[in-house]
Scaffold this motif. Sequence first.
Motif, PDB file in Angstrom:
ATOM      1  N   UNK A  57      -2.920   1.138  -5.144  1.00 32.01           N
ATOM      2  CA  UNK A  57      -3.805   1.863  -4.222  1.00 32.01           C
ATOM      3  C   UNK A  57      -4.645   0.912  -3.383  1.00 32.01           C
ATOM      4  N   UNK A  58      -5.212  -0.095  -4.023  1.00 33.61           N
ATOM      5  CA  UNK A  58      -6.045  -1.027  -3.251  1.00 33.61           C
ATOM      6  C   UNK A  58      -5.192  -1.846  -2.289  1.00 33.61           C
ATOM      7  N   UNK A  59      -3.948  -2.143  -2.673  1.00 26.75           N
ATOM      8  CA  UNK A  59      -3.066  -2.867  -1.759  1.00 26.75           C
ATOM      9  C   UNK A  59      -2.689  -1.998  -0.556  1.00 26.75           C
ATOM     10  N   UNK A  60      -2.412  -0.729  -0.803  1.00 26.82           N
ATOM     11  CA  UNK A  60      -2.125   0.197   0.298  1.00 26.82           C
ATOM     12  C   UNK A  60      -3.300   0.222   1.273  1.00 26.82           C
ATOM     13  N   UNK A  61      -4.491   0.335   0.743  1.00 27.55           N
ATOM     14  CA  UNK A  61      -5.689   0.348   1.587  1.00 27.55           C
ATOM     15  C   UNK A  61      -5.799  -0.941   2.399  1.00 27.55           C
ATOM     16  N   UNK A  62      -5.532  -2.074   1.753  1.00 28.46           N
ATOM     17  CA  UNK A  62      -5.617  -3.377   2.425  1.00 28.46           C
ATOM     18  C   UNK A  62      -4.632  -3.472   3.582  1.00 28.46           C
ATOM     19  N   UNK A  63      -3.359  -3.144   3.339  1.00 31.14           N
ATOM     20  CA  UNK A  63      -2.376  -3.312   4.414  1.00 31.14           C
ATOM     21  C   UNK A  63      -2.600  -2.314   5.548  1.00 31.14           C
ATOM     22  N   UNK A  64      -3.102  -1.145   5.213  1.00 30.28           N
ATOM     23  CA  UNK A  64      -3.412  -0.172   6.271  1.00 30.28           C
ATOM     24  C   UNK A  64      -4.590  -0.660   7.102  1.00 30.28           C
ATOM     25  N   UNK A  65      -5.623  -1.192   6.437  1.00 29.46           N
ATOM     26  CA  UNK A  65      -6.771  -1.729   7.170  1.00 29.46           C
ATOM     27  C   UNK A  65      -6.370  -2.897   8.080  1.00 29.46           C
ATOM     28  N   UNK A  66      -5.323  -3.623   7.668  1.00 30.70           N
ATOM     29  CA  UNK A  66      -4.831  -4.748   8.472  1.00 30.70           C
ATOM     30  C   UNK A  66      -3.809  -4.307   9.520  1.00 30.70           C
ATOM     31  N   UNK A  67      -3.472  -3.013   9.530  1.00 27.16           N
ATOM     32  CA  UNK A  67      -2.510  -2.493  10.496  1.00 27.16           C
ATOM     33  C   UNK A  67      -1.066  -2.876  10.202  1.00 27.16           C
ATOM     34  N   UNK A  68      -0.764  -3.188   8.950  1.00 29.48           N
ATOM     35  CA  UNK A  68       0.595  -3.606   8.563  1.00 29.48           C
ATOM     36  C   UNK A  68       1.290  -2.448   7.849  1.00 29.48           C
ATOM     37  N   UNK A  69       2.050  -1.686   8.608  1.00 31.88           N
ATOM     38  CA  UNK A  69       2.683  -0.484   8.059  1.00 31.88           C
ATOM     39  C   UNK A  69       4.176  -0.633   7.806  1.00 31.88           C
ATOM     40  N   UNK A  70       4.779  -1.756   8.171  1.00 27.62           N
ATOM     41  CA  UNK A  70       6.242  -1.862   8.148  1.00 27.62           C
ATOM     42  C   UNK A  70       6.839  -1.600   6.767  1.00 27.62           C
ATOM     43  N   UNK A  71       6.244  -2.132   5.691  1.00 24.27           N
ATOM     44  CA  UNK A  71       6.817  -1.912   4.363  1.00 24.27           C
ATOM     45  C   UNK A  71       6.557  -0.502   3.858  1.00 24.27           C
ATOM     46  N   UNK A  72       5.450   0.099   4.301  1.00 24.60           N
ATOM     47  CA  UNK A  72       5.211   1.506   3.950  1.00 24.60           C
ATOM     48  C   UNK A  72       6.260   2.395   4.607  1.00 24.60           C
ATOM     49  N   UNK A  73       6.527   2.144   5.865  1.00 22.72           N
ATOM     50  CA  UNK A  73       7.565   2.904   6.570  1.00 22.72           C
ATOM     51  C   UNK A  73       8.905   2.731   5.866  1.00 22.72           C
ATOM     52  N   UNK A  74       9.246   1.493   5.525  1.00 20.21           N
ATOM     53  CA  UNK A  74      10.520   1.229   4.853  1.00 20.21           C
ATOM     54  C   UNK A  74      10.549   1.905   3.477  1.00 20.21           C
ATOM     55  N   UNK A  75       9.437   1.857   2.750  1.00 25.33           N
ATOM     56  CA  UNK A  75       9.320   2.500   1.437  1.00 25.33           C
ATOM     57  C   UNK A  75       9.743   3.971   1.522  1.00 25.33           C
ATOM     58  N   UNK A  76       9.247   4.669   2.520  1.00 27.03           N
ATOM     59  CA  UNK A  76       9.534   6.100   2.647  1.00 27.03           C
ATOM     60  C   UNK A  76      10.940   6.399   3.166  1.00 27.03           C
ATOM     61  N   UNK A  77      11.609   5.436   3.770  1.00 26.88           N
ATOM     62  CA  UNK A  77      12.990   5.671   4.199  1.00 26.88           C
ATOM     63  C   UNK A  77      13.918   5.847   2.998  1.00 26.88           C
ATOM     64  N   UNK A  78      13.476   5.453   1.827  1.00 29.89           N
ATOM     65  CA  UNK A  78      14.281   5.592   0.605  1.00 29.89           C
ATOM     66  C   UNK A  78      14.201   6.997   0.009  1.00 29.89           C
TER      67      UNK A  78
END
Length: 134
Positions: free
Chosen positions: A66-87
Motif C-alpha cells: 500500500x505504501x509503495x502504491x502511494x509512493x509511485x502514484x505520488x511520483x506519477x509512475x503508473x506504468x507498472x500499475x497499468x501493466x499489473x491490471x492487464x493481467x
Amino acid sequence: MKVTIRQLLNESKEYENQLDFRIVCGEKYLDKLINSNSINRPGLNLFGYFEYFANDRVQIFGKGESSYVEKIINEGKYEFLEKFFTYDVPCCIFTTDFHIPTKFLEIAEKFKTPVLVSPKNTAFVIHAILDLFD
C-alpha cells in the motif's frame, strides 16, 4: 475451486470477527471469478517483475504494498500499475483501512477490477480468506 468475488463477500460476512469488507470500486464486476484458492501479495509485480505472476488469485495489499502504491502514484509512475491490471486480476484487497489513492481506483475501474478494503490487519485477512476457501 472457482468462486466469484460476490460469493467471497457473502462468505466473509459469516466469518468469525467479520472481515468488514467495503467495496471501494468495481461493484458492477463482483461476478468475476477467482480461479485459485490462494492469495498473492503483489510486491514484486508493483516493481515490474511479472514472471510467475499469480494473477488468478486475490491480490492482497498490506502496509508495504500500500505504501509503495502511494509512493509511485505520488511520483506519477503508473506504468507498472497499468501493466499489473492487464493481467486481469480478480480483485484487490487493501488491509488496515488503507486510504487508496484515487488514481489506483481509476486504473482498477478502467480494467474492471473490484477493489475492497478491510479494517483488519493483513495476517488476519490472509488467514480468513484461506479459511474461507477451504
